[in-house]
Write an enzyme that holds these catalytic residues in place. Structure first.
Site, PDB file in Angstrom:
ATOM      1  N   LYS A   1       4.769  -3.444  -1.115  1.00 46.50           N
ATOM      2  CA  LYS A   1       5.109  -2.282  -0.297  1.00 46.50           C
ATOM      3  C   LYS A   1       5.270  -1.036  -1.156  1.00 46.50           C
ATOM      4  O   LYS A   1       5.981  -1.045  -2.157  1.00 46.50           O
ATOM      5  CB  LYS A   1       6.414  -2.540   0.455  1.00 46.50           C
TER       6      LYS A   1
ATOM      7  N   SER B   1       6.955 -14.880  -0.017  1.00 45.04           N
ATOM      8  CA  SER B   1       7.576 -14.843  -1.345  1.00 45.04           C
ATOM      9  C   SER B   1       8.044 -16.223  -1.815  1.00 45.04           C
ATOM     10  O   SER B   1       7.932 -16.537  -2.996  1.00 45.04           O
ATOM     11  CB  SER B   1       8.723 -13.837  -1.379  1.00 45.04           C
TER      12      SER B   1
ATOM     13  N   LYS C   1      -1.508   0.832   7.235  1.00 48.52           N
ATOM     14  CA  LYS C   1      -2.118  -0.246   6.458  1.00 48.52           C
ATOM     15  C   LYS C   1      -3.628  -0.069   6.356  1.00 48.52           C
ATOM     16  O   LYS C   1      -4.306   0.052   7.372  1.00 48.52           O
ATOM     17  CB  LYS C   1      -1.796  -1.597   7.092  1.00 48.52           C
TER      18      LYS C   1
ATOM     19  N   VAL D   1       3.772  -8.171   3.326  1.00 50.81           N
ATOM     20  CA  VAL D   1       3.783  -8.220   1.868  1.00 50.81           C
ATOM     21  C   VAL D   1       4.959  -9.079   1.436  1.00 50.81           C
ATOM     22  O   VAL D   1       5.897  -9.266   2.215  1.00 50.81           O
ATOM     23  CB  VAL D   1       3.919  -6.794   1.267  1.00 50.81           C
TER      24      VAL D   1
ATOM     25  N   ASP E   1      10.955  -0.510  -1.078  1.00 50.13           N
ATOM     26  CA  ASP E   1      12.252  -1.182  -1.067  1.00 50.13           C
ATOM     27  C   ASP E   1      12.220  -2.586  -0.470  1.00 50.13           C
ATOM     28  O   ASP E   1      13.206  -3.039   0.086  1.00 50.13           O
ATOM     29  CB  ASP E   1      13.264  -0.325  -0.320  1.00 50.13           C
ATOM     30  N   CYS E   2      11.134  -3.291  -0.604  1.00 42.44           N
ATOM     31  CA  CYS E   2      11.019  -4.634  -0.040  1.00 42.44           C
ATOM     32  C   CYS E   2      11.612  -5.668  -1.011  1.00 42.44           C
ATOM     33  O   CYS E   2      11.088  -5.873  -2.109  1.00 42.44           O
ATOM     34  CB  CYS E   2       9.549  -4.962   0.238  1.00 42.44           C
TER      35      CYS E   2
END
Length: 107
Positions: free
Chosen positions: A8, A73, A47, A60, A19-20
């Site tokens: 991001k 993640s 996007k 993401v 800030d992800c």
């Protein structure tokens, strides 16, 4: 080999990391394991097509492993731990579970 990771971008500053926390977790894992990578910053408000082609859900982070894009993640960190076991970033079993104790049970 340098991994590619789509992360991001900051709102209003597409050249900066956003800030992800999920992206930051993967990036920190890459840094700690000293795995070379290239960040592809994605404006999640607009996007680009190339990103939606690799991440149809538009989420993401997404990392390219052996020619295949992988999302999530937890999955990415697991793959990194398998491919790059040193240093190990796995939580030792004795710290894997935290027991919460109510204040009132201690009185």
């Amino acid at each position: 080999m340098t991994l590619e990771i789509a992360v991001k971008a900051a709102a209003g500053a597409p050249e900066l990391l956003g800030d992800c926390p999920f992206c930051q977790r993967v990036l920190l894992t890459l840094e700690e394991k000293k795995v070379p990578y290239k960040s592809l910053l994605v404006n999640l408000s607009d996007k680009p097509k190339w990103f939606l082609d690799i991440s149809p859900e538009g989420k993401v982070p997404v990392v390219k492993f052996d020619g295949k894009w992988v999302a999530d993640s937890d999955v990415i960190v697991g793959i990194l731990e398998e491919k790059y076991p040193e240093p190990s970033l796995v939580t030792p079993p004795e710290f894997a579970s935290v027991e919460l104790v109510s204040f009132w049970t201690q009185i």
